[in-house]
Structures are given as structure tokens and as C-alpha cells.
Design an enzyme around this catalytic site. Sequence first.
Site, short mmCIF file in Angstrom:
data_model
loop_
_atom_site.label_atom_id
_atom_site.label_comp_id
_atom_site.label_asym_id
_atom_site.label_seq_id
_atom_site.Cartn_x
_atom_site.Cartn_y
_atom_site.Cartn_z
N GLY A 91 0.83 -1.21 0.00
CA GLY A 91 0.00 0.00 0.00
C GLY A 91 0.86 1.25 0.00
O GLY A 91 2.02 1.21 -0.43
N SER A 92 0.30 2.33 0.51
CA SER A 92 0.99 3.62 0.43
C SER A 92 2.06 3.74 1.51
O SER A 92 1.96 3.11 2.57
CB SER A 92 -0.04 4.73 0.60
OG SER A 92 -0.68 4.57 1.85
N PRO A 93 3.07 4.58 1.26
CA PRO A 93 4.09 4.80 2.29
C PRO A 93 3.48 5.34 3.59
O PRO A 93 3.92 4.97 4.68
CB PRO A 93 5.02 5.84 1.65
CG PRO A 93 4.84 5.63 0.17
CD PRO A 93 3.41 5.22 -0.02
N VAL B 244 0.50 4.68 5.00
CA VAL B 244 -0.06 3.59 5.80
C VAL B 244 1.04 2.60 6.16
O VAL B 244 1.02 1.98 7.23
CB VAL B 244 -1.25 2.91 5.07
CG1 VAL B 244 -1.82 1.77 5.90
CG2 VAL B 244 -2.36 3.93 4.78
N GLY B 245 2.06 2.48 5.32
CA GLY B 245 3.22 1.63 5.64
C GLY B 245 3.83 2.03 6.98
O GLY B 245 4.23 1.19 7.79
N GLU C 143 5.57 -3.36 0.93
CA GLU C 143 5.62 -3.08 -0.52
C GLU C 143 4.91 -1.76 -0.71
O GLU C 143 3.68 -1.71 -0.68
CB GLU C 143 4.92 -4.21 -1.29
CG GLU C 143 5.55 -5.59 -1.12
CD GLU C 143 6.81 -5.77 -1.95
OE1 GLU C 143 7.04 -4.98 -2.89
OE2 GLU C 143 7.57 -6.71 -1.68
N CYS D 37 1.70 0.70 -8.97
CA CYS D 37 2.81 1.19 -8.13
C CYS D 37 4.08 1.39 -8.94
O CYS D 37 4.86 2.28 -8.64
CB CYS D 37 3.05 0.20 -7.00
SG CYS D 37 3.32 -1.47 -7.57
P1 NAD Z 1 -3.46 2.29 1.18
O1 NAD Z 1 -2.18 2.38 1.92
O2 NAD Z 1 -4.44 3.39 1.33
O3 NAD Z 1 -4.27 0.96 1.62
C1 NAD Z 1 -3.68 -0.31 1.62
C2 NAD Z 1 -4.35 -1.18 2.66
O4 NAD Z 1 -4.17 -0.60 3.95
C3 NAD Z 1 -5.86 -1.37 2.46
O5 NAD Z 1 -6.19 -2.71 2.70
C4 NAD Z 1 -6.47 -0.45 3.50
O6 NAD Z 1 -7.70 -0.92 4.01
C5 NAD Z 1 -5.42 -0.46 4.61
N1 NAD Z 1 -5.40 0.80 5.36
C6 NAD Z 1 -5.70 2.05 4.89
N2 NAD Z 1 -5.55 2.96 5.88
C7 NAD Z 1 -5.15 2.28 6.97
C8 NAD Z 1 -4.84 2.67 8.32
N3 NAD Z 1 -4.94 3.94 8.71
N4 NAD Z 1 -4.47 1.72 9.19
C9 NAD Z 1 -4.37 0.42 8.81
N5 NAD Z 1 -4.66 0.00 7.55
C10 NAD Z 1 -5.05 0.90 6.65
O7 NAD Z 1 -3.07 2.02 -0.33
P2 NAD Z 1 -4.02 1.92 -1.60
O8 NAD Z 1 -4.63 3.26 -1.85
O9 NAD Z 1 -4.92 0.76 -1.47
O10 NAD Z 1 -2.94 1.59 -2.74
C11 NAD Z 1 -2.19 2.58 -3.38
C12 NAD Z 1 -0.78 2.67 -2.83
O11 NAD Z 1 -0.20 1.40 -2.76
C13 NAD Z 1 0.13 3.48 -3.75
O12 NAD Z 1 0.99 4.27 -2.97
C14 NAD Z 1 0.91 2.42 -4.50
O13 NAD Z 1 2.14 2.85 -5.02
C15 NAD Z 1 1.06 1.38 -3.44
N6 NAD Z 1 1.27 0.06 -4.02
C16 NAD Z 1 2.48 -0.55 -3.89
C17 NAD Z 1 2.70 -1.77 -4.48
C18 NAD Z 1 4.02 -2.50 -4.38
O14 NAD Z 1 4.07 -3.66 -4.75
N7 NAD Z 1 5.07 -1.88 -3.91
C19 NAD Z 1 1.68 -2.38 -5.21
C20 NAD Z 1 0.46 -1.72 -5.31
C21 NAD Z 1 0.26 -0.51 -4.71
#
Ligand code: NAD
Length: 473
Positions: free
Chosen positions: A200-202, A204-205, A222, A256
Site C-alpha cells: 500500500g501507500s508509504p 499507511v506503511g 511493498e 505502483c
Molecule cells: P493504502 O495504503 O491506502 O491501503 C492499503 C491497505 O491498507 C488497504 O487494505 C487499507 O484498508 C489499509 N489501510 C488504509 N488505511 C489504513 C490505516 N490507517 N491503518 C491500517 N490499515 C489501513 O493504499 P491503496 O490506496 O490501497 O494503494 C495505493 C498505494 O499502494 C500506492 O501508494 C501504490 O504505489 C502502493 N502500491 C504498492 C505496491 C508495491 O508492490 N510496492 C503495489 C500496489 C500498490
Amino acid sequence: MATSTDEATLFTNQAAAAFALQKAGVIARRQLFGPAERRDALESLAAAIRQNEAALIAAMAADFGKPEAEIILTELIPVLQEIRHASRHLKRWMRLRRVLPTLASFGTTAYVRSEARGVCLIIAPWNYPFSLAIGPLVSALAAGNSAIIKPSEMTPATSAIIARMMKDAFHPELVTVIEGGVAASTALLALPFDHIFFTGSPAVGRIVMAAAAKTLASVTLELGGKSPTIVGPDADIRQAAAWIAFGKFANAGQTCIAPDHVFVHASVKDAFLAALRERIRRAYGDGAASPDLARIVNDLQARRLSGLLRDALAKGARVTLGGAVHDCHMAPTLIEAITPEMDIDHDEIFGPILPVIVYDDIDAVTHQINARTKPLALYVFDTSRARINAIIAATSSGSVGVNLTMAQFTHTGLPFGGVNTSGIGAAHGHAGFRAFSHERAVMINRYSPLPMIFPPYTPRVKRLIGLFKGILG
Ligand code: NAD
């Protein structure tokens, strides 16, 4: 009406029950979940995917209009390929790795055994809602773990089918799905998982890593960021245009590792832009209405993208192709004259907008790349090997694509991951297996001479230690 406290309690209970069930099976799995059982589990997963192919295609089309061909190419094939690769290599990956004795370990034998971490959590994003939830599951199972999957709430149809498929294919002691958004994630992250695999996003990471710090769970993150693309003076222009258009507009740019922006050498700018426009016209003739272009996932994301464009235009940028957003449909868009004051210059674009930036001096480009957070991917188009190698040596990124985009994701022999803000750890193939394994060191004494230097430290022992120091130090 349920309050958010009710919702939180519900998820806390659901997560705790799912976790306890899997935890109770850890010891038995350590002993019984061998190569044959793991291969069976992977085969059940492959069978479930094949049986549900039509439903998966319908779900992703409903969630964000993803074209069937793209679903097959970017969601189903990569996962089936991962399953096949893991099944084939599993035995070798699991084999004890003997380690030759060193002088200091004379008289012993040693080996490394890859053992399952235990109960793992997989949190997935919406942009590749199937492959980024199930791909990591392949590695988790191959490494002998159980897993709880939390798919993205932004793609509800795909989340629902993943939940149903996993329920049909696996006992919840091995694989289970908890659907939901932030509240579900938060409840899960409070539990002492043995490993957390987050995509997911940096932003939330960081939340995930902070939660993992409380239980000291290991993490694979990731993440994302801006992946720069460079078109050099000796690039094959048609090839560059074809790959960049594919990488940027597949999944409507919601990838991503999509090229975020492109630096094009001044000497080839006109030729590149002409080839790119031609490529876009051939691939997506009707622009936003093309059946081969996915939709923007929701209003929030569509508004974010039009906001990026508005901000850039207000600050002097020029849209030279596309630009319109209607009902979550956005045409492939080219934009020029980007400056550092614009949001589009520093935010991850994550949509079908491609800034084209002209350069003369490659050192200024690599300097700009290095001044920012390390990208997930870097793409270079050129025919000069020396120039390509110089760019790779002068920068850092999770991966590099030379004269291609995106395809590095599908190579099961390559580790896939970012570096620092674009990610920690790696996925796919053996790298994925290792992410979900603990490399346990085992050392066995046969005739180690070390007791000769145990205390009391008599003058004779001290002389021996001095001798050891002379040999080893
Ligand atoms: P996101 O970080 O918003 O959400 C990812 C997951 O985290 C979801 O399941 C969501 O429910 C959960 N989440 C959201 N907020 C949270 C919180 N406050 N606490 C705990 N969990 C939470 O990301 P997204 O919008 O779903 O995806 C887009 C991002 O992911 C982009 O930055 C993209 O570059 C990245 N991404 C990376 C890869 C990779 O392989 N490196 C692949 C796909 C997407």
C-alpha cells in the site's frame, strides 16, 4: 445503526478469533506441513482461481472497469505463475543449507533451515486487488505458514470473491479472510502476528510498521512513490513510446511501478512525443471511453487526479493531450512545463497523467532523482550501454527496467520490492519464500576443541587464547 465503537469491537473479536484458531495450529503445521502438503495447498489455490476465473473477471470489471485482457495479464497469470514456480522449487528452497566450518568452529557441523514464521497477516491495496492479495499468499503457503488476508475495501466485489474463494478452498486454520477497511486493519494489527506483509501507500506503511514495532513482528512493506523514466538521446523511440504508454496507461496508471513522469532528452523530444501520441491513439483511440482503459477506482481518486491537474495548470503547466475526467473515466493525459511548486511534481500521480520533462544534462536528472525518496522503479530507454550503466550506478531504486516497463514484476526469478520509503523486503519466487521464512541456524558439536579455553583462565589457558588470537585475529 452500528457505531464506530461497535464496528471496532466486532472487528477486534473477529480478528482475535481468526488469529487464535491459526495460532493453535502452528506446532502441528511445523511438523506436518511438508513439501507435499504445501504443494497440495498451492494446487487447491490454483484450482480455485481456475474455477472462479469468470467471477474474478466480473468482479474486477465491476470494481473499476478493468478490461478482461488486463485482468488475465496482470492479475491471474502472475499469481498462477507464482504458484507454478513455487511448486517446482519448493523442495529445493526447503532443503537444509549446509555451511562449511570456519577455523573458529572447527569440530562442528552447521546448517541453515528455512522454517515457517507462523501466523502471517497480508494487507492488500485496491489497485491490483486480486494479485496483490493472493500473490503473497502463495509465498506464505510455500514457506509453510498460515495467513489472514485483509483485502482492500475500495474494491468490494473482488474482496467478496476472495473471501468466498478462500473459504471454499481452505480450512480457516490455514487461510482466512477478514473483509473491511481501516477498522479491520487496525484490529488485526494489534495482534502478535509472526510476520506482516503489507502492500500500500508509504503513509499507511508507517502505521503498519509502528504497529509491528509493538509486537516486534517482522515486516515486508511493498510501498509506492514516483517512478522516474528516462528517454536518452539514443533511445529506440518507437520502443520507448510503446512501453511507456503500456506502463503508464495499463490499469489507468493506477500501478505502483507505472512510469510516474518521463525525462526526455531535448534531441529526441519531438520524435518521442509524436510516437507516444500515435501509440496512445492506436491503443486507446476513444480516449476515456476506450474499453481497453480501466476506470479510476472511485470519486475520491478521480477528484484527487483532477485536483493535481488543476493545481498544475494554475501554476503554468500545459496539458497537451487528454485532461478530462468524467464519471471516473480519465483519458490518457500528457502534461508539460512542470515546476517544483506544483503538487504533481512531488505527489505520486497514480493515474493516467504523464508529465513530460525535457532535459539536456543527465547529471541534473540523476541529481534530481537522488534528491528525492528512493523510487520503487526506475526506467531507462537508451541503446548506449555505457549511458544506461552510468544512470544505474548513479541512482538507487527498488528495481530497474531497461528498454521496458513493468515486466520486471513478472519475472519470478527476480526479487520484487522497494528501498526505504518505496519498501522494505522483497516478494516473488524465492525472495517471497524467504520473506515468509525464518532462517534458523543450527550448529552441532562433534569434537570442538573450545572447552580447552573454558575458565578458570590459568596461564596455560591464557597462552592458548593468545595462540587462538594469533590464528584467528
Ligand atoms: P493504502 O495504503 O491506502 O491501503 C492499503 C491497505 O491498507 C488497504 O487494505 C487499507 O484498508 C489499509 N489501510 C488504509 N488505511 C489504513 C490505516 N490507517 N491503518 C491500517 N490499515 C489501513 O493504499 P491503496 O490506496 O490501497 O494503494 C495505493 C498505494 O499502494 C500506492 O501508494 C501504490 O504505489 C502502493 N502500491 C504498492 C505496491 C508495491 O508492490 N510496492 C503495489 C500496489 C500498490
